[in-house]
Design an enzyme around this catalytic site. Structure first.
Site, mmCIF file in Angstrom:
data_model
loop_
_atom_site.group_PDB
_atom_site.id
_atom_site.type_symbol
_atom_site.label_atom_id
_atom_site.label_comp_id
_atom_site.label_asym_id
_atom_site.label_seq_id
_atom_site.Cartn_x
_atom_site.Cartn_y
_atom_site.Cartn_z
ATOM 1 N N HIS A 63 -51.941 22.487 -78.221
ATOM 2 C CA HIS A 63 -50.913 21.700 -78.898
ATOM 3 C C HIS A 63 -51.031 21.765 -80.406
ATOM 4 C CE1 HIS A 63 -50.139 20.489 -74.874
ATOM 5 N NE2 HIS A 63 -51.223 19.763 -74.784
ATOM 6 N N ASP A 83 -51.757 27.786 -79.964
ATOM 7 C CA ASP A 83 -50.955 28.127 -78.799
ATOM 8 C C ASP A 83 -50.254 29.472 -78.985
ATOM 9 O OD1 ASP A 83 -51.764 25.805 -77.636
ATOM 10 O OD2 ASP A 83 -49.836 24.782 -77.745
#
Length: 221
Positions: free
Chosen positions: A177, A182
């Site tokens: 996150h 990511d």
């Protein structure tokens, strides 16, 4: 085969956004990261240089408390505010960097790669409209490559962390996150799948297309 030949003059760019909700029209875009995917002389796909930004919420943006709790992002954190950019500045800086890579690779447009890619594209397109950056935007307006689909095909997994583990890639849930982390993991997964699963034999003998790649080209639907 060169990169421009492999993807019909698309430059694949992995994108991840962190947001303050699910509605791209009303909820703030808080982080964005982009990593172009490149191809070396040995035919191996690899990660290019990352471009990323922490973004100030646009005026009147909704900040959904549950979304902020999920991502762990505090828009009012002094350290974050010290490095955050407004949407227009951040997007145009990133777009400029991507256009330089696109031109170097002789590609016509960037195509967004994401894990649940249309979520990221919806927030990107909304920010482009808010900042009047359409003429700066290198991305195709609706075409995407989605690693959810690719991971389901390759590993029977749709969750990013599980797909990475199935591919033998490290994944630290404590860093998840973050748009940059990511994006890096999604890019590694995308490269791993491409490098492990060659094109079908008959694909290499397909006749070259004479259709131009543009946002208004209905043949891309």
């Amino acid at each position: 085969m060169t990169l421009k030949e492999r993807f019909r003059k698309f430059l694949p760019v992995v994108v991840d956004v962190e947001t303050a909700g699910f509605n791209s029209q009303t909820d703030a875009l808080l982080e964005i990261a982009c990593i172009p995917i490149l191809l070396n002389e040995d035919g191996v796909f690899y990660l290019g240089e990352a471009l990323n930004a922490h973004i100030e919420p646009f005026e009147g943006a909704n900040l959904e408390p549950s979304a902020l709790a999920f991502t762990g992002i505090d828009p009012n954190n002094p350290m974050r505010k010290a490095i955050a950019e407004d949407e227009k500045t951040a997007l145009r800086r990133i777009f400029k960097g991507l256009k330089e890579v696109r031109k170097a690779e002789e590609c016509r447009q960037c195509v967004l790669i994401g894990h649940n890619a249309h979520f990221d594209l919806s927030f990107l397109n909304a920010a482009v409209l808010r900042t009047n950056s359409k003429n700066h935007n290198p991305f195709h307006q609706f075409s995407v490559f989605d690693t959810v689909t690719l991971a389901a095909l390759a590993f029977g997994q749709t969750v990013l962390a599980r797909a990475c583990k199935a591919a033998g890639l490290d994944f630290d849930g404590n860093n998840a996150h973050s748009a940059l982390y990511d994006t890096e993991k999604t890019a590694e997964l995308f490269c791993h799948i491409l490098n492990s699963y060659p094109m079908l034999a008959n694909a290499l003998h397909a006749e070259p297309s004479t259709v131009e790649l543009t946002d208004n080209n209905n043949n891309n639907k």
